[in-house]
Scaffold this motif. Structure first.
Motif, PDB file in Angstrom:
ATOM      1  N   VAL A  30       0.810  -1.065   0.027  1.00 51.31           N
ATOM      2  CA  VAL A  30       0.047  -0.016   0.048  1.00 51.31           C
ATOM      3  C   VAL A  30       0.954   1.277   0.018  1.00 51.31           C
ATOM      4  CG1 VAL A  30      -1.987  -1.369   1.156  1.00 51.31           C
ATOM      5  CG2 VAL A  30      -0.057   0.050   2.471  1.00 51.31           C
ATOM      6  N   PRO A  31       0.304   2.551  -0.328  1.00 55.47           N
ATOM      7  CA  PRO A  31       1.149   3.564  -0.564  1.00 55.47           C
ATOM      8  C   PRO A  31       1.077   4.390   0.764  1.00 55.47           C
ATOM      9  CG  PRO A  31      -0.839   4.019  -1.640  1.00 55.47           C
ATOM     10  CD  PRO A  31      -0.947   2.615  -1.219  1.00 55.47           C
ATOM     11  N   GLU A  32       0.225   3.940   1.661  1.00 48.69           N
ATOM     12  CA  GLU A  32       0.330   4.762   2.834  1.00 48.69           C
ATOM     13  C   GLU A  32      -0.695   4.245   3.912  1.00 48.69           C
ATOM     14  OE1 GLU A  32      -3.082   8.116   3.246  1.00 48.69           O
ATOM     15  OE2 GLU A  32      -1.167   8.547   1.774  1.00 48.69           O
ATOM     16  N   VAL A  33      -0.226   4.234   5.196  1.00 48.06           N
ATOM     17  CA  VAL A  33      -1.002   3.504   6.346  1.00 48.06           C
ATOM     18  C   VAL A  33      -1.338   4.750   7.392  1.00 48.06           C
ATOM     19  CG1 VAL A  33      -0.230   1.370   6.017  1.00 48.06           C
ATOM     20  CG2 VAL A  33       1.013   2.851   7.565  1.00 48.06           C
ATOM     21  N   GLU A  34      -2.275   4.526   8.184  1.00 46.73           N
ATOM     22  CA  GLU A  34      -2.452   5.354   9.361  1.00 46.73           C
ATOM     23  C   GLU A  34      -2.296   4.627  10.670  1.00 46.73           C
ATOM     24  OE1 GLU A  34      -3.542   8.579  11.522  1.00 46.73           O
ATOM     25  OE2 GLU A  34      -3.885   8.451   9.444  1.00 46.73           O
ATOM     26  N   THR A  35      -1.656   5.262  11.609  1.00 49.30           N
ATOM     27  CA  THR A  35      -1.038   4.418  12.699  1.00 49.30           C
ATOM     28  C   THR A  35      -1.992   4.848  13.936  1.00 49.30           C
ATOM     29  OG1 THR A  35       0.694   6.212  13.399  1.00 49.30           O
ATOM     30  CG2 THR A  35       1.279   4.350  12.090  1.00 49.30           C
ATOM     31  N   VAL A  36      -1.921   4.003  14.964  1.00 45.47           N
ATOM     32  CA  VAL A  36      -2.804   4.311  16.045  1.00 45.47           C
ATOM     33  C   VAL A  36      -2.163   3.900  17.385  1.00 45.47           C
ATOM     34  CG1 VAL A  36      -4.692   3.273  17.408  1.00 45.47           C
ATOM     35  CG2 VAL A  36      -4.801   3.351  14.948  1.00 45.47           C
ATOM     36  N   ALA A  37      -1.903   4.902  18.218  1.00 44.22           N
ATOM     37  CA  ALA A  37      -0.900   4.775  19.341  1.00 44.22           C
ATOM     38  C   ALA A  37      -1.369   3.694  20.173  1.00 44.22           C
ATOM     39  CB  ALA A  37      -0.915   6.065  20.063  1.00 44.22           C
ATOM     40  N   GLY A  38      -0.334   2.650  20.644  1.00 45.77           N
ATOM     41  CA  GLY A  38      -0.778   1.453  21.406  1.00 45.77           C
ATOM     42  C   GLY A  38      -1.361   0.458  20.693  1.00 45.77           C
ATOM     43  N   CYS A  39      -1.392   0.526  19.344  1.00 43.30           N
ATOM     44  CA  CYS A  39      -2.170  -0.468  18.634  1.00 43.30           C
ATOM     45  C   CYS A  39      -1.338  -0.777  17.388  1.00 43.30           C
ATOM     46  CB  CYS A  39      -3.387  -0.138  18.085  1.00 43.30           C
ATOM     47  SG  CYS A  39      -4.508  -1.084  17.373  1.00 43.30           S
ATOM     48  N   GLY A  40      -1.015   0.148  16.440  1.00 42.81           N
ATOM     49  CA  GLY A  40       0.029  -0.277  15.317  1.00 42.81           C
ATOM     50  C   GLY A  40      -0.664   0.343  14.385  1.00 42.81           C
ATOM     51  N   VAL A 146       3.811   2.217  18.655  1.00 48.09           N
ATOM     52  CA  VAL A 146       3.337   3.565  17.990  1.00 48.09           C
ATOM     53  C   VAL A 146       3.139   4.525  19.252  1.00 48.09           C
ATOM     54  CG1 VAL A 146       1.709   4.927  16.899  1.00 48.09           C
ATOM     55  CG2 VAL A 146       2.207   2.545  15.858  1.00 48.09           C
ATOM     56  N   VAL A 147       4.124   5.564  19.268  1.00 47.90           N
ATOM     57  CA  VAL A 147       4.072   6.610  20.664  1.00 47.90           C
ATOM     58  C   VAL A 147       3.229   7.527  20.176  1.00 47.90           C
ATOM     59  CG1 VAL A 147       5.640   8.032  22.032  1.00 47.90           C
ATOM     60  CG2 VAL A 147       6.443   5.780  21.197  1.00 47.90           C
ATOM     61  N   GLN A 148       3.195   8.320  18.924  1.00 51.82           N
ATOM     62  CA  GLN A 148       2.460   9.178  18.351  1.00 51.82           C
ATOM     63  C   GLN A 148       1.889   8.868  17.067  1.00 51.82           C
ATOM     64  OE1 GLN A 148       4.229  13.165  18.507  1.00 51.82           O
ATOM     65  NE2 GLN A 148       3.315  13.552  16.773  1.00 51.82           N
ATOM     66  N   ALA A 149       0.646   8.545  16.948  1.00 49.78           N
ATOM     67  CA  ALA A 149      -0.177   8.490  15.735  1.00 49.78           C
ATOM     68  C   ALA A 149       0.224   9.288  14.575  1.00 49.78           C
ATOM     69  CB  ALA A 149      -1.509   8.132  16.125  1.00 49.78           C
ATOM     70  N   GLY A 150      -0.023   8.821  13.638  1.00 51.46           N
ATOM     71  CA  GLY A 150       0.238   9.663  12.360  1.00 51.46           C
ATOM     72  C   GLY A 150       0.271   8.821  10.879  1.00 51.46           C
ATOM     73  N   LYS A 151       0.204   9.525   9.862  1.00 50.94           N
ATOM     74  CA  LYS A 151       0.450   8.698   8.501  1.00 50.94           C
ATOM     75  C   LYS A 151       1.812   8.516   8.424  1.00 50.94           C
ATOM     76  CE  LYS A 151      -3.742  10.105   6.433  1.00 50.94           C
ATOM     77  NZ  LYS A 151      -4.490  10.203   5.131  1.00 50.94           N
ATOM     78  N   ILE A 152       2.067   7.172   7.720  1.00 47.55           N
ATOM     79  CA  ILE A 152       3.343   6.810   7.236  1.00 47.55           C
ATOM     80  C   ILE A 152       3.068   6.475   5.606  1.00 47.55           C
ATOM     81  CG2 ILE A 152       5.129   5.324   7.309  1.00 47.55           C
ATOM     82  CD1 ILE A 152       4.414   4.567  10.036  1.00 47.55           C
ATOM     83  N   ARG A 153       3.922   7.067   4.859  1.00 44.35           N
ATOM     84  CA  ARG A 153       3.920   6.898   3.504  1.00 44.35           C
ATOM     85  C   ARG A 153       5.199   6.557   2.961  1.00 44.35           C
ATOM     86  NH1 ARG A 153       1.611  11.697   4.827  1.00 44.35           N
ATOM     87  NH2 ARG A 153      -0.579  12.094   4.480  1.00 44.35           N
ATOM     88  N   ALA A 154       4.937   5.666   1.676  1.00 44.47           N
ATOM     89  CA  ALA A 154       6.092   5.311   1.148  1.00 44.47           C
ATOM     90  C   ALA A 154       6.986   6.669   0.627  1.00 44.47           C
ATOM     91  CB  ALA A 154       5.979   4.471  -0.138  1.00 44.47           C
ATOM     92  N   GLY A 155       8.255   6.745   0.820  1.00 44.66           N
ATOM     93  CA  GLY A 155       8.962   7.897   0.463  1.00 44.66           C
ATOM     94  C   GLY A 155       9.583   8.688   1.666  1.00 44.66           C
TER      95      GLY A 155
END
Length: 162
Positions: A30-40, A146-155
């Motif tokens: 996938v090109p990007e994901v959304e992370t969730v603190a304490g979950c992944g 995950v300490v602080q949630a946010g998006k992760i994208r390729a690149g």
């Protein structure tokens, strides 16, 4: 100066991202994901509680593996690892992942924290091809929280924090 070895001061980059919604299912790029603190990763098997190892309590919120290690496995050993067969979430280039031990680091918008090394298991080989467990030995990557949630994208860059 900052206490990190030279190879860690240089930013790494996320080359590829893989997820799957349930244990043993094929990983999909996938090109990007959304992370969730304490979950992944939202929608990934371990954040959803559907991962193969969930019942055993061996859960990694996010897994990272070195692109350089995957290059070696494919070129030197002839084992296919280019389509997520490694079963790790983030493929990272330009950064010694083991040097992040006991550190927090930023990946895109998210802040992650090193949890532990992620050695390969027999289950990875059961889902891929003979020799995969041996090929990943010493090259299985790391687990992170995950300490602080946010998006992760390729690149996105990967850089240690003080």
């Amino acid at each position: 100066m900052d206490g990190f070895p030279e190879e860690v001061r240089v930013k790494g980059v996320v080359e590829e991202i893989y997820v799957t919604d349930r244990g043993s299912a094929p990983m999909r790029r996938v090109p990007e994901v959304e992370t969730v603190a304490g979950c992944g990763i939202r929608g990934d098997r371990y954040c959803e509680g559907t991962g193969y190892w969930t019942a055993y309590g061996d859960v990694c919120e996010i897994t990272l593996i070195s692109a350089e290690d995957l290059d070696h496995i494919e070129e030197e050993l002839g084992i296919g690892v280019r389509n997520g067969e490694h079963r790790r979430n983030l493929v990272v280039r330009g950064l010694d992942l083991s040097a992040l031990r006991r550190r927090r680091f930023r990946v895109g918008e998210a802040v992650l924290e090193y949890d532990r090394p992620r050695p390969p298991c027999r289950h990875v080989q059961d889902l891929s091809e003979p020799g995969m467990t041996r090929a990943l030995k010493g090259r299985g990557g790391i687990c992170a929280r995950v300490v602080q949630a946010g998006k992760i994208r390729a690149g996105d860059s990967v850089e240690p924090l003080d």
